[in-house]
Design an enzyme around this catalytic site. Structure first.
Site, PDB file in Angstrom:
ATOM      1  CB  SER A   1      40.186  35.966  40.028  1.00  0.00           C
ATOM      2  OG  SER A   1      41.323  36.648  40.857  1.00  0.00           O
ATOM      3  CB  THR A   2      39.852  40.543  38.979  1.00  0.00           C
ATOM      4  OG1 THR A   2      40.961  39.895  39.206  1.00  0.00           O
ATOM      5  CG2 THR A   2      39.655  42.077  39.273  1.00  0.00           C
TER       6      THR A   2
ATOM      7  CG  HIS B   1      41.493  33.749  43.238  1.00  0.00           C
ATOM      8  ND1 HIS B   1      42.087  34.021  42.069  1.00  0.00           N
ATOM      9  CD2 HIS B   1      41.713  32.523  43.233  1.00  0.00           C
ATOM     10  CE1 HIS B   1      42.334  32.693  41.240  1.00  0.00           C
ATOM     11  NE2 HIS B   1      41.826  31.927  42.148  1.00  0.00           N
TER      12      HIS B   1
ATOM     13  CG  MET C   1      45.404  39.483  36.700  1.00  0.00           C
ATOM     14  SD  MET C   1      45.156  40.678  35.412  1.00  0.00           S
ATOM     15  CE  MET C   1      46.783  41.101  35.314  1.00  0.00           C
TER      16      MET C   1
ATOM     17  CG  ASP D   1      43.530  29.361  39.680  1.00  0.00           C
ATOM     18  OD1 ASP D   1      43.967  28.039  39.559  1.00  0.00           O
ATOM     19  OD2 ASP D   1      42.971  29.668  40.905  1.00  0.00           O
TER      20      ASP D   1
END
Lengths: 130, 347
Positions: free
Chosen positions: B164-165, B190, B284, B287
């Site tokens: 993600s991030t 993401h 973050m 998940d």
């Protein structure tokens, strides 16, 4: 919007004069930093986020030409507009400074309006160096 | 609790208002100011000292990338890029991520609704606020030397990567260093719809393997990487012929996410058992942690990115906490870790 500028000239009187001209120009000047040669200017630019640099050419230690060269080679500093303010009015010199990346060239002595107009123009050009 | 201070930089007054309104209900976030262009933004950054910036990267007067370079030099802070979905916008966005921006969101309007904005913006800003800033590599990207070939594996094996991030840069770091004959890879990052296509195309240009945004039914094979498209889940499936393909499908968000890493990892666990390597990278939230545990329990090898190299140590932290990671490793060593796990599967 406030304009943050760096004035580079080995003459304190000339730096003062340019500062006065900017103050009276109608431009909203915020930070107005000074350096007496190219080397000092680079040190100031390392830490201070300015919108434009006004520089003389003939200075001790590092001259304006080398300052331009170093700024052009720097990934961040190369996008800061530089306006040359010099007594040298030879065509070859002017061309050389513009080739090195200067956005404008004002010859001394100058009318206050000329400096203001050239400065505004050099700010407006966006950044083609990326 | 101290609120996270947000400065909104956008040339459109409407977008500034939309973004500010979208954050108005969040107790932990405070919009301390807005700026219509980089010059005003610079002033407000110096005076208001925001924690996070949302930045429209296509603005008049000074382009957003130039501004971002200066920002990262003089006043480094986490930036959420707000970008249009156009070709130029997507390209600029990835350049911005390379320069140090940590999250990206599609500009509201058009296909992206205000409702979705409300849901995503606060989460992106929280993630950005938690981000550890990298020293931005300002020089252009240099392709590494081609890596040595992967071990030859009998039978199909799958590598699954979730992030993600900070993930767009991390995934690129990993994929650039995996050889062209690597077993098939499925990736869930993401990322908003449309950006995923550009992300895949960009990776395809610089990686030894073929990289493609997944379409429903795409087959997975040696040398091929499939990236989950934004806004859809991607699951691994067995084809009637015995080969592998992906199913790209709608469905509820999992861990607030679609695509969800958990959904992809779980499908890999069920289908591949021990013949898989699972990798959870920076991001973050949580998940992917459960899915990675399922993979490990099914016998797969699992790798988590270590704290020091993460932009946000969230998803890998959760995976490690749950005991889902066989191995915890810095980003630069993830490619080698994947290859050595493949070699173990081959034995």
């Amino acid at each position: 919007m406030e304009l943050h500028v760096l004035i580079v000239d080995d003459s304190p009187a000339m730096r003062n004069f340019i500062r006065r001209v900017l103050d009276l120009s109608g431009l909203e000047v915020g930070l107005c930093l000074e350096a007496s040669n190219g080397e000092e200017a680079l040190r100031v630019l390392e830490d201070h986020w300015v919108d434009a640099v006004l520089t003389d050419i003939n200075m001790p230690e590092m001259d304006g030409e080398e300052l331009l060269r170093q700024m052009s080679a720097h990934p961040v500093l190369r996008s800061i507009p530089v306006l040359v303010v010099s007594t040298d009015r030879t065509e070859a010199r002017i061309q050389k400074m513009l080739t090195l990346g200067a956005r404008g060239y004002v010859t001394k002595p100058f009318a206050p309006e000329t400096l203001r107009d050239e400065l505004v123009q050099s700010l407006g050009g966006g950044d083609g160096s990326n | 609790m101290r609120k996270t201070r947000v400065l909104i930089v956008d040339d459109s007054a409407i977008v500034r208002k939309l973004l500010a309104d979208a954050l108005s209900g969040e107790d932990d976030l405070e919009v301390v100011g807005t700026a219509p262009d980089p010059f005003v933004a610079r002033d407000k950054i110096l005076t208001l000292k925001p924690d996070v910036l949302t930045l429209d990267i296509e603005m008049p007067r000074m382009d957003g990338l130039t501004f971002l370079k200066k920002l990262m030099h003089y006043q480094p802070m986490p930036v959420v890029v707000i970008s249009s979905l156009g070709q130029a916008g997507c390209q600029t966005t990835f350049e911005a991520m390379r320069l140090g921006a940590v999250e990206v969101l599609a500009k509201p309007g058009g296909p992206y609704s205000v409702g979705e904005l409300r849901m995503d913006l606060a989460a992106k800003i929280r993630a950005a606020a938690a981000a550890r800033l990298r020293k931005a590599p300002i020089e252009p990207l240099v392709k590494p030397d081609p890596p040595p070939p992967a071990p030859i594996l009998g039978g199909s094996t799958v590598i699954a990567i979730g992030a993600s991030t900070g993930g767009t840069e991390a995934i690129q770091e990993v994929l650039m260093r995996l050889p062209a004959n690597c077993p098939g890879i499925v990736v869930t990052q993401h990322i908003p719809a449309v950006f995923s296509l550009h992300f895949a195309n960009r990776l395809n240009e610089i990686c030894p393997m073929e990289v493609k945004e997944a379409r429903n039914g795409d087959t997975l094979a040696t040398g091929r990487v499939l990236i989950a498209p934004g806004n859809f889940h991607m699951l691994l499936r067995k084809s009637a012929s015995g080969g592998l393909h992906v199913s790209v499908q709608d469905g509820p968000r999992v861990c607030y996410q679609r695509p969800s890493v958990d959904v992809m990892f779980s499908s890999v666990a069920e289908l591949m058992g021990p013949r898989a390597v699972g990798v959870i990278l920076t991001g973050m939230g949580a998940d992917g942690a459960r899915g990675l545990l399922k993979m490990k329990e099914a016998g797969a090898r699992t790798i988590a990115q270590d704290e020091a190299s993460c932009v946000v140590f969230g998803m890998p932290k959760e995976a490690i906490r749950m005991g889902a990671a066989d191995q915890v490793t810095p980003l630069t060593r993830v490619p080698a870790a994947i290859l050595s796990q493949l070699a173990r599967i081959a034995r």
